[in-house]
Design a protein around this motif. Structure first.
Motif, PDB file in Angstrom:
ATOM      1  N   UNK A   7       0.904  -1.262   0.286  1.00 16.66           N
ATOM      2  CA  UNK A   7       0.212   0.064  -0.009  1.00 16.66           C
ATOM      3  C   UNK A   7       0.900   1.258   0.001  1.00 16.66           C
ATOM      4  N   UNK A   8       0.331   2.382   0.152  1.00 14.79           N
ATOM      5  CA  UNK A   8       1.150   3.833   0.187  1.00 14.79           C
ATOM      6  C   UNK A   8       2.123   3.627   1.349  1.00 14.79           C
ATOM      7  N   UNK A   9       1.707   3.061   2.501  1.00 17.14           N
ATOM      8  CA  UNK A   9       2.855   3.203   3.346  1.00 17.14           C
ATOM      9  C   UNK A   9       3.832   2.295   2.954  1.00 17.14           C
ATOM     10  N   UNK A  10       3.817   1.071   2.403  1.00 18.25           N
ATOM     11  CA  UNK A  10       5.057   0.464   2.071  1.00 18.25           C
ATOM     12  C   UNK A  10       5.893   1.132   1.125  1.00 18.25           C
ATOM     13  N   UNK A  11       5.263   1.805   0.188  1.00 10.26           N
ATOM     14  CA  UNK A  11       6.124   2.528  -0.591  1.00 10.26           C
ATOM     15  C   UNK A  11       6.718   3.265  -0.017  1.00 10.26           C
ATOM     16  N   UNK A  12       6.171   4.355   0.961  1.00 15.24           N
ATOM     17  CA  UNK A  12       6.815   5.150   1.773  1.00 15.24           C
ATOM     18  C   UNK A  12       8.124   4.487   2.322  1.00 15.24           C
ATOM     19  N   UNK A  13       8.010   3.338   2.935  1.00 17.14           N
ATOM     20  CA  UNK A  13       8.972   2.737   3.569  1.00 17.14           C
ATOM     21  C   UNK A  13      10.157   2.151   2.328  1.00 17.14           C
ATOM     22  N   UNK A  14       9.674   1.892   1.240  1.00 16.81           N
ATOM     23  CA  UNK A  14      10.690   1.609   0.277  1.00 16.81           C
ATOM     24  C   UNK A  14      11.434   2.760  -0.055  1.00 16.81           C
ATOM     25  N   UNK A  15      10.748   4.212  -0.020  1.00 14.21           N
ATOM     26  CA  UNK A  15      11.500   5.268  -0.303  1.00 14.21           C
ATOM     27  C   UNK A  15      12.460   5.693   1.014  1.00 14.21           C
ATOM     28  N   UNK A  16      12.225   4.930   2.119  1.00 16.41           N
ATOM     29  CA  UNK A  16      13.041   5.350   3.312  1.00 16.41           C
ATOM     30  C   UNK A  16      12.512   6.517   3.878  1.00 16.41           C
ATOM     31  N   UNK A  17      11.129   6.837   3.848  1.00 17.69           N
ATOM     32  CA  UNK A  17      10.307   7.647   4.450  1.00 17.69           C
ATOM     33  C   UNK A  17       9.559   7.026   5.707  1.00 17.69           C
ATOM     34  N   UNK A  18       9.280   7.944   6.590  1.00 17.89           N
ATOM     35  CA  UNK A  18       8.262   7.325   7.722  1.00 17.89           C
ATOM     36  C   UNK A  18       6.995   7.044   7.036  1.00 17.89           C
ATOM     37  N   UNK A  19       6.305   5.907   7.449  1.00 20.50           N
ATOM     38  CA  UNK A  19       5.317   5.322   6.795  1.00 20.50           C
ATOM     39  C   UNK A  19       3.856   5.318   7.712  1.00 20.50           C
ATOM     40  N   UNK A  20       4.039   5.831   9.052  1.00 21.19           N
ATOM     41  CA  UNK A  20       2.907   5.863   9.752  1.00 21.19           C
ATOM     42  C   UNK A  20       2.004   6.831   9.104  1.00 21.19           C
ATOM     43  N   UNK A  21       0.615   6.749   9.503  1.00 22.17           N
ATOM     44  CA  UNK A  21      -0.356   7.703   8.813  1.00 22.17           C
ATOM     45  C   UNK A  21      -0.159   9.188   8.973  1.00 22.17           C
ATOM     46  N   UNK A  22       0.324   9.694  10.360  1.00 21.55           N
ATOM     47  CA  UNK A  22       0.556  10.963  10.710  1.00 21.55           C
ATOM     48  C   UNK A  22       1.588  11.482   9.721  1.00 21.55           C
ATOM     49  N   UNK A  23       2.744  10.636   9.637  1.00 20.32           N
ATOM     50  CA  UNK A  23       3.760  11.239   8.804  1.00 20.32           C
ATOM     51  C   UNK A  23       3.557  11.247   7.261  1.00 20.32           C
ATOM     52  N   UNK A  24       2.679  10.218   6.867  1.00 17.14           N
ATOM     53  CA  UNK A  24       2.245  10.479   5.333  1.00 17.14           C
ATOM     54  C   UNK A  24       1.339  11.722   5.219  1.00 17.14           C
ATOM     55  N   UNK A  25       0.493  11.993   6.232  1.00 19.30           N
ATOM     56  CA  UNK A  25      -0.314  13.160   6.051  1.00 19.30           C
ATOM     57  C   UNK A  25       0.431  14.325   5.998  1.00 19.30           C
ATOM     58  N   UNK A  26       1.473  14.412   6.930  1.00 18.30           N
ATOM     59  CA  UNK A  26       2.641  15.852   7.270  1.00 18.30           C
ATOM     60  C   UNK A  26       3.164  15.876   5.730  1.00 18.30           C
ATOM     61  N   UNK A  27       3.536  14.575   5.181  1.00 17.23           N
ATOM     62  CA  UNK A  27       4.354  14.968   3.957  1.00 17.23           C
ATOM     63  C   UNK A  27       3.507  15.194   2.912  1.00 17.23           C
ATOM     64  N   UNK A  28       2.158  14.834   2.642  1.00 17.04           N
ATOM     65  CA  UNK A  28       1.463  15.392   1.667  1.00 17.04           C
ATOM     66  C   UNK A  28       0.850  16.849   1.970  1.00 17.04           C
ATOM     67  N   UNK A  29       0.950  17.180   3.238  1.00 18.52           N
ATOM     68  CA  UNK A  29       0.636  18.394   3.425  1.00 18.52           C
ATOM     69  C   UNK A  29       1.657  19.327   3.321  1.00 18.52           C
ATOM     70  N   UNK A  30       3.062  19.089   3.229  1.00 18.70           N
ATOM     71  CA  UNK A  30       4.127  19.968   3.058  1.00 18.70           C
ATOM     72  C   UNK A  30       4.615  19.703   1.720  1.00 18.70           C
ATOM     73  N   UNK A  31       4.211  18.845   0.785  1.00 18.23           N
ATOM     74  CA  UNK A  31       4.997  18.568  -0.523  1.00 18.23           C
ATOM     75  C   UNK A  31       3.721  18.704  -1.559  1.00 18.23           C
ATOM     76  N   UNK A  32       3.924  19.311  -2.653  1.00 19.06           N
ATOM     77  CA  UNK A  32       3.048  19.117  -3.794  1.00 19.06           C
ATOM     78  C   UNK A  32       4.086  19.448  -4.987  1.00 19.06           C
ATOM     79  N   UNK A  33       3.250  19.100  -6.021  1.00 22.82           N
ATOM     80  CA  UNK A  33       3.814  19.342  -7.282  1.00 22.82           C
ATOM     81  C   UNK A  33       3.116  20.272  -8.235  1.00 22.82           C
ATOM     82  N   UNK A  34       3.671  21.009  -9.278  1.00 24.78           N
ATOM     83  CA  UNK A  34       2.905  21.799 -10.233  1.00 24.78           C
ATOM     84  C   UNK A  34       2.468  20.570 -11.241  1.00 24.78           C
ATOM     85  N   UNK A  35       1.526  21.040 -12.109  1.00 25.87           N
ATOM     86  CA  UNK A  35       0.915  19.716 -12.851  1.00 25.87           C
ATOM     87  C   UNK A  35       2.105  19.534 -13.960  1.00 25.87           C
TER      88      UNK A  35
END
Length: 77
Positions: A7-35
């Protein structure tokens, strides 16, 4: 490992990122991409993370559906 166990959490783990829901929510809140910015070209990835993302999409590999989901989430901001 089969994709249905991933799932998305395991992808975060694969990328070396924290994968708990709070960390993933924080990641999406602070990262975005132009179209027009490709996921693998985002400035916040390490070279290894960018290479992994690029390869998974290019090869339509087992992580590709989750990389697509990550891409969509980062572009929806």
């Amino acid at each position: 490992m089969e994709l249905h166990n991933k799932d998305l959490g395991t992808l975060f783990e694969q990328l070396g990122l924290d994968s708990d829901q709070k960390s993933m929510d924080a990641f999406f809140a602070s990262h975005s991409l132009a179209h027009d910015t490709k996921l693998s070209e985002a400035p916040f990835w390490t070279p290894a993370q960018a290479a992994f993302l690029r390869e998974e999409i290019r090869e339509d590999a087992e992580w590709a559906p989750l990389v697509d989901e990550l891409n969509a989430r980062l572009h929806e901001q």
